[in-house]
Design a protein around this motif. Structure first.
Motif, PDB file in Angstrom:
ATOM      1  N   THR A 235       0.678  -1.559  -0.032  1.00  0.00           N
ATOM      2  CA  THR A 235      -0.376  -0.101   0.610  1.00  0.00           C
ATOM      3  C   THR A 235       1.352   1.226   0.262  1.00  0.00           C
ATOM      4  O   THR A 235       0.361   2.129  -1.172  1.00  0.00           O
ATOM      5  CB  THR A 235      -1.228   0.202   1.259  1.00  0.00           C
ATOM      6  N   ASP A 236       1.636   1.531   0.400  1.00  0.00           N
ATOM      7  CA  ASP A 236       2.651   2.310   0.684  1.00  0.00           C
ATOM      8  C   ASP A 236       3.647   2.334  -0.516  1.00  0.00           C
ATOM      9  O   ASP A 236       3.846   3.857  -0.841  1.00  0.00           O
ATOM     10  CB  ASP A 236       4.400   2.344   1.528  1.00  0.00           C
ATOM     11  N   LEU A 237       3.653   1.634  -1.479  1.00  0.00           N
ATOM     12  CA  LEU A 237       4.126   1.719  -2.435  1.00  0.00           C
ATOM     13  C   LEU A 237       3.331   2.397  -3.404  1.00  0.00           C
ATOM     14  O   LEU A 237       3.381   2.623  -4.611  1.00  0.00           O
ATOM     15  CB  LEU A 237       5.386   0.404  -2.830  1.00  0.00           C
ATOM     16  N   VAL A 238       2.328   1.855  -3.781  1.00  0.00           N
ATOM     17  CA  VAL A 238       0.659   2.566  -4.181  1.00  0.00           C
ATOM     18  C   VAL A 238       0.697   3.726  -4.601  1.00  0.00           C
ATOM     19  O   VAL A 238       0.582   4.397  -5.162  1.00  0.00           O
ATOM     20  CB  VAL A 238       0.558   0.901  -4.174  1.00  0.00           C
ATOM     21  N   GLY A 239       0.557   4.061  -3.310  1.00  0.00           N
ATOM     22  CA  GLY A 239       0.467   5.068  -2.282  1.00  0.00           C
ATOM     23  C   GLY A 239      -1.205   4.777  -1.963  1.00  0.00           C
ATOM     24  O   GLY A 239      -2.402   4.365  -2.420  1.00  0.00           O
ATOM     25  N   LEU A 240      -1.004   5.867  -0.816  1.00  0.00           N
ATOM     26  CA  LEU A 240      -2.068   5.501   0.188  1.00  0.00           C
ATOM     27  C   LEU A 240      -3.188   6.293  -0.587  1.00  0.00           C
ATOM     28  O   LEU A 240      -5.101   5.551  -0.490  1.00  0.00           O
ATOM     29  CB  LEU A 240      -2.433   5.551   1.761  1.00  0.00           C
ATOM     30  N   LYS A 267      -4.820   9.151   7.379  1.00  0.00           N
ATOM     31  CA  LYS A 267      -3.776   8.945   6.625  1.00  0.00           C
ATOM     32  C   LYS A 267      -3.206   9.801   5.674  1.00  0.00           C
ATOM     33  O   LYS A 267      -2.994  10.888   5.645  1.00  0.00           O
ATOM     34  CB  LYS A 267      -2.885   8.058   6.392  1.00  0.00           C
ATOM     35  N   VAL A 268      -4.221   9.937   4.332  1.00  0.00           N
ATOM     36  CA  VAL A 268      -4.215  10.443   3.736  1.00  0.00           C
ATOM     37  C   VAL A 268      -4.293  11.773   3.795  1.00  0.00           C
ATOM     38  O   VAL A 268      -4.371  13.262   2.896  1.00  0.00           O
ATOM     39  CB  VAL A 268      -5.530  10.189   2.059  1.00  0.00           C
ATOM     40  N   GLY A 271      -1.060  13.774   4.744  1.00  0.00           N
ATOM     41  CA  GLY A 271      -0.066  14.225   3.536  1.00  0.00           C
ATOM     42  C   GLY A 271       0.198  12.797   3.737  1.00  0.00           C
ATOM     43  O   GLY A 271       1.734  12.795   3.233  1.00  0.00           O
ATOM     44  N   GLU A 272       0.090  11.280   4.974  1.00  0.00           N
ATOM     45  CA  GLU A 272       0.806  10.424   4.649  1.00  0.00           C
ATOM     46  C   GLU A 272       0.997   9.861   3.473  1.00  0.00           C
ATOM     47  O   GLU A 272      -0.127   8.635   3.925  1.00  0.00           O
ATOM     48  CB  GLU A 272       0.563  10.152   5.875  1.00  0.00           C
ATOM     49  N   LEU A 273       0.790   9.691   2.210  1.00  0.00           N
ATOM     50  CA  LEU A 273       1.197   8.610   0.525  1.00  0.00           C
ATOM     51  C   LEU A 273       1.215   7.279   1.316  1.00  0.00           C
ATOM     52  O   LEU A 273       1.059   7.254  -0.314  1.00  0.00           O
ATOM     53  CB  LEU A 273       0.524   9.277   0.119  1.00  0.00           C
ATOM     54  N   PHE A 281       2.581   4.014   6.392  1.00  0.00           N
ATOM     55  CA  PHE A 281       2.373   2.866   7.506  1.00  0.00           C
ATOM     56  C   PHE A 281       3.987   2.684   8.054  1.00  0.00           C
ATOM     57  O   PHE A 281       4.253   1.692   8.688  1.00  0.00           O
ATOM     58  CB  PHE A 281       1.562   1.668   6.948  1.00  0.00           C
ATOM     59  N   TYR A 282       4.930   2.813   7.119  1.00  0.00           N
ATOM     60  CA  TYR A 282       6.589   2.892   7.521  1.00  0.00           C
ATOM     61  C   TYR A 282       7.126   4.277   7.503  1.00  0.00           C
ATOM     62  O   TYR A 282       5.946   4.715   6.160  1.00  0.00           O
ATOM     63  CB  TYR A 282       7.366   1.531   6.726  1.00  0.00           C
TER      64      TYR A 282
END
Ligand SMILES: NC(=O)c1ccc[n+]([C@@H]2O[C@H](COP(=O)([O-])OP(=O)(O)OC[C@H]3O[C@@H](n4cnc5c(N)ncnc54)[C@H](O)[C@@H]3O)[C@@H](O)[C@H]2O)c1
Length: 286
Positions: A235-240, A267-268, A271-273, A281-282
């Motif tokens: 999910t972190d790699l794809v983008g939240l 989170k979105v 701006g924690e995308l 998440f990381y």
């Protein structure tokens, strides 16, 4: 099923996916016309493909010299420059239904009646994208995965109206690119996004409920179930933000089980995308 390579291919939009699709067709031997918005964008695509080919050559993965493969690409600024005798044209512009439908209809007016038109949409209804086409029977989804040259899978998304002969051609081309296919009826999220997002959303709910830390949840899947990567890291790699947009679409089409968890929305909003912003998440700052 046999393996075949289209003689001529077109790709509309040479971004992350379009450049990879063009590279894969050209590496297999096709002459590829790439439609990009202007010369600056076209130069970026050429650089992106050139860099990727150099890396592949160093690893001994190319059947010909990088320059020879790069020489199979031609760039045009508008769909009117697509070759009339293209065997296939794949649309890979941003995930915007109006833009895609308009460009596909314009491309259809340029190419021949036998050309197969395809969309690389990762979530939109392929059937709805065909509404503005005169020949919906020559249209289907060819859902490539990122990064395209290294990715083994193409998901063929087949609306009711698509002719069987078109599916057979797409199966042959997928094999000609050295990739595997899965054939899926056109339905929300196809097979890949629907299952992938379901797993990702459940993992986020588990973080929300304090069941375990993200790393523990990911380890459970990667070590226990042999997934190459856990659902939260993915999910972190794809983008939240990308995951949230797909979850909202699946929620509206498939119901409550795809309701986005509050933690994802929060989170979105903060701006924690994910990797793109350094935090998801990381933490990706190192
Ligand atoms: N990125 C992924 O992991 C991924 C995976 C599978 C499918 N997809 C799908 O592939 C499509 C493209 O995604 P992407 O990540 O490559 O996007 P991107 O933003 O990297 O690339 C889109 C490209 O389209 C070009 N473009 C925009 N309007 C255009 C026009 N009118 N004519 C010609 N070119 C135009 C842009 O200049 C850009 O280079 C989307 O539908 C996306 O959902 C993406």
């Amino acid at each position: 099923m046999s393996a075949a390579v289209p003689r001529r291919a077109g790709v509309i939009g040479g971004g992350r996916m379009g450049a990879g699709i063009a590279q894969s067709f050209a590496t297999a031997g096709a002459a590829v016309t790439v439609v990009e918005q202007d010369e600056t964008a076209a130069a970026k695509v050429r650089d992106r493909v050139a860099g990727s080919l150099e890396r592949a050559a160093k690893r001994g993965l190319l059947p010909a010299a990088p320059d020879e493969i790069l020489g199979r690409l031609t760039f045009v600024g508008d769909v009117s420059g697509l070759p009339a005798d293209a065997d296939v044209v794949v649309e890979a512009v941003p995930e915007n239904a109006g833009l895609k439908a308009q460009l596909l209809a314009a491309a259809e007016r340029v190419v021949g009646a036998d050309t197969v038109l395809a969309t690389n949409t990762s979530s939109l209804s392929v059937t709805e994208l065909s509404a503005s086409l005169a020949r919906p029977h020559r249209f289907l989804g060819m859902h490539f995965f990122n990064p395209v040259p290294a990715s083994a899978l193409v998901e063929l998304v087949v609306p009711e109206a698509t002719e069987r002969a078109v599916v057979d051609l797409a199966l042959d081309w997928t094999a000609g690119l050295g990739k595997k296919d899965v054939v899926v009826k056109d339905s929300p999220g196809f097979a890949s996004s629907r299952l992938g997002v379901a797993l990702g959303l459940e993992a986020i709910r588990m973080v929300e409920e304090g069941v375990a830390e993200p790393q523990a949840i990911d380890d459970a899947m990667s070590l226990g179930y042999k997934h190459p990567m856990g659902p939260l890291r993915l999910t972190d790699l794809v983008g939240l933000d990308v995951r949230l947009a797909i979850a909202e679409y699946l929620h509206s089409t498939l119901g409550e089980r795809f309701a986005p968890p509050a933690l994802l929305r929060e989170k979105v909003a903060r701006g924690e995308l994910g990797r793109s912003t350094g935090q998801g998440f990381y933490s990706w700052n190192d």
